[in-house]
Write an enzyme that holds these catalytic residues in place. Sequence first.
Site, mmCIF file in Angstrom:
data_model
loop_
_atom_site.group_PDB
_atom_site.id
_atom_site.type_symbol
_atom_site.label_atom_id
_atom_site.label_comp_id
_atom_site.label_asym_id
_atom_site.label_seq_id
_atom_site.Cartn_x
_atom_site.Cartn_y
_atom_site.Cartn_z
ATOM 1 N N CYS A 114 0.818 -1.225 0.000
ATOM 2 C CA CYS A 114 0.000 0.000 0.000
ATOM 3 C C CYS A 114 0.851 1.275 0.000
ATOM 4 C CB CYS A 114 -0.927 0.000 1.201
ATOM 5 S SG CYS A 114 -1.859 -1.509 1.324
ATOM 6 N N HIS A 254 -3.559 6.963 2.867
ATOM 7 C CA HIS A 254 -3.983 5.614 2.483
ATOM 8 C C HIS A 254 -5.241 5.266 3.278
ATOM 9 C CE1 HIS A 254 -4.093 1.427 1.730
ATOM 10 N NE2 HIS A 254 -3.545 1.041 2.873
ATOM 11 N N ASN A 284 -10.128 -0.739 1.347
ATOM 12 C CA ASN A 284 -8.673 -0.558 1.222
ATOM 13 C C ASN A 284 -8.251 -1.046 -0.173
ATOM 14 O OD1 ASN A 284 -5.897 -0.857 1.275
ATOM 15 N ND2 ASN A 284 -5.826 -1.717 3.338
HETATM 16 N N1 ACO Z 1 -17.616 -9.344 11.288
HETATM 17 C C1 ACO Z 1 -17.987 -9.614 12.546
HETATM 18 N N2 ACO Z 1 -17.113 -9.911 13.526
HETATM 19 C C2 ACO Z 1 -15.810 -9.928 13.195
HETATM 20 C C3 ACO Z 1 -15.352 -9.656 11.898
HETATM 21 C C4 ACO Z 1 -16.320 -9.360 10.916
HETATM 22 N N3 ACO Z 1 -15.989 -9.072 9.638
HETATM 23 N N4 ACO Z 1 -14.007 -9.758 11.887
HETATM 24 C C5 ACO Z 1 -13.615 -10.064 13.133
HETATM 25 N N5 ACO Z 1 -14.708 -10.185 13.932
HETATM 26 C C6 ACO Z 1 -14.761 -10.485 15.350
HETATM 27 C C7 ACO Z 1 -13.533 -11.237 15.831
HETATM 28 O O1 ACO Z 1 -13.689 -12.623 15.621
HETATM 29 C C8 ACO Z 1 -13.517 -10.885 17.299
HETATM 30 O O2 ACO Z 1 -14.449 -11.703 17.960
HETATM 31 P P1 ACO Z 1 -14.107 -12.320 19.415
HETATM 32 O O3 ACO Z 1 -13.906 -11.124 20.311
HETATM 33 O O4 ACO Z 1 -15.323 -13.131 19.718
HETATM 34 O O5 ACO Z 1 -12.854 -13.104 19.223
HETATM 35 C C9 ACO Z 1 -14.069 -9.460 17.330
HETATM 36 O O6 ACO Z 1 -14.758 -9.276 16.084
HETATM 37 C C10 ACO Z 1 -13.007 -8.389 17.496
HETATM 38 O O7 ACO Z 1 -11.999 -8.608 16.558
HETATM 39 P P2 ACO Z 1 -10.708 -7.718 16.534
HETATM 40 O O8 ACO Z 1 -9.705 -8.316 15.608
HETATM 41 O O9 ACO Z 1 -10.299 -7.443 17.960
HETATM 42 O O10 ACO Z 1 -11.267 -6.365 15.912
HETATM 43 P P3 ACO Z 1 -10.518 -4.983 15.825
HETATM 44 O O11 ACO Z 1 -11.315 -3.969 16.539
HETATM 45 O O12 ACO Z 1 -9.060 -5.117 16.169
HETATM 46 O O13 ACO Z 1 -10.617 -4.654 14.287
HETATM 47 C C11 ACO Z 1 -9.435 -4.709 12.181
HETATM 48 C C12 ACO Z 1 -10.041 -5.535 13.329
HETATM 49 C C13 ACO Z 1 -10.531 -3.903 11.528
HETATM 50 C C14 ACO Z 1 -8.822 -5.681 11.174
HETATM 51 C C15 ACO Z 1 -8.357 -3.760 12.755
HETATM 52 O O14 ACO Z 1 -7.470 -4.480 13.564
HETATM 53 C C16 ACO Z 1 -7.584 -3.051 11.657
HETATM 54 O O15 ACO Z 1 -8.101 -2.210 10.954
HETATM 55 N N6 ACO Z 1 -6.269 -3.343 11.520
HETATM 56 C C17 ACO Z 1 -5.431 -2.704 10.532
HETATM 57 C C18 ACO Z 1 -5.551 -3.402 9.223
HETATM 58 C C19 ACO Z 1 -4.795 -2.621 8.173
HETATM 59 O O16 ACO Z 1 -4.722 -1.421 8.207
HETATM 60 N N7 ACO Z 1 -4.236 -3.317 7.230
HETATM 61 C C20 ACO Z 1 -3.472 -2.627 6.253
HETATM 62 C C21 ACO Z 1 -3.255 -3.533 5.189
HETATM 63 S S1 ACO Z 1 -2.300 -2.703 4.069
HETATM 64 C C22 ACO Z 1 -1.578 -3.834 3.030
HETATM 65 O O17 ACO Z 1 -0.480 -3.638 2.667
HETATM 66 C C23 ACO Z 1 -2.276 -5.053 2.619
#
Ligand code: ACO
Length: 332
Positions: A114, A254, A284
């Site tokens: 990214c 981004h 994203n």
């Molecule tokens: N729908 C419903 N529930 C979900 C989903 C979903 N799509 N995904 C996860 N959950 C659940 C999980 O299982 C978890 O349940 P549990 O508590 O029973 O175990 C709960 O929701 C909380 O999950 P978390 O992972 O703690 O959620 P968080 O608030 O951390 O958000 C997220 C997750 C959105 C992925 C966040 O961590 C994030 O944005 N991270 C950064 C990702 C990013 O920027 N990536 C860049 C990629 S760039 C590249 O180069 C590819």
Amino acid sequence: MTIPTMIAGVSFHVPETVITNEDLTKILDTSDEWITTRTGIKERHLCSGEENANDLGIAAAKKAIENAKINPEEIDLIIAAASVSHYAYPSAGCVIQAAIGAKNATAFDITAACSGLIYGMKIAKAFISSGMSKTVLVVATDANSKFMDWTDRSTCVLFGDGAGAMVLKESVDGIEDILEIETVSDGEKGMFISMPISGQNCPLVEPNKEEPMKVYMNGKEVYKFVVTTMPDAIAKCVERAGHTPEEIDYLIPHQANVRIIDAMAERLGYNSDKVIVNIDKYGNTSAASIPIALCEAVQEGKVKLPCKAILTGFGAGMTYGTAIVRLREGIC
Ligand code: ACO
């Protein structure tokens, strides 16, 4: 002597097919409410049928060339930045070169996920300022949807497909448009986001494990890394450009998670008028997200040209980068 670089044209292209959060509930145990509150995403554009990252990149490149008012034969360097190219080879750069008729260009690909646009801009500036190139096309394109594990709800809901393109050239008036640019790599954190390309060993040697070509992401670790690193890195880049945050008109980041964008805006003391957010419509889109955000904001009148802006991205590698730029009238 250092030759100044100008940003001459920018554009983007996304596939037509739109998949909403509600649509995803048909294949995943998720909800519009969860995705919206955790990420800010409402829908994303996804490739359909044979459409791929090269097609998106070609369409974005053609529009950026038109906006830059140049002939494709003037381009002497094409840098394609894709998190995952459609082919390992030929490079996306070579495919795009042929499609747009840039027959005088050298073309190659870089992989910085990214951060690809910012890494590409830095290489373009180095080539132009040293006199090795006069006109450079950077194409940032990703078809993330092809590499998702569509049963992994914590990752697949985040991504969309799209492409952006930027033409950079020797400045026609001696004014430099890239006021500061910084890229950082932290390979020790590489496994936070990974996608193996699996092959098979020769049958005469010990067989290897075959891993599916899917994106693996530890979202929590990525989130922590980015919010503890990026806001300060951006602020320092603004300072090195000889500016205060108030002197910069817009933050065009981004689009990975609206909560990450909020942390960056807070560090700079920016209100929502200065921060471009369109993650709700595209998710994203990796390397493409900055040019998509920029061009759409110009079209919608949210960014008024000319202006000064912060372009900033982060992604797999881990990589991140920031450019403080002057954006001229008529570039998109
Ligand atoms: N729908 C419903 N529930 C979900 C989903 C979903 N799509 N995904 C996860 N959950 C659940 C999980 O299982 C978890 O349940 P549990 O508590 O029973 O175990 C709960 O929701 C909380 O999950 P978390 O992972 O703690 O959620 P968080 O608030 O951390 O958000 C997220 C997750 C959105 C992925 C966040 O961590 C994030 O944005 N991270 C950064 C990702 C990013 O920027 N990536 C860049 C990629 S760039 C590249 O180069 C590819």
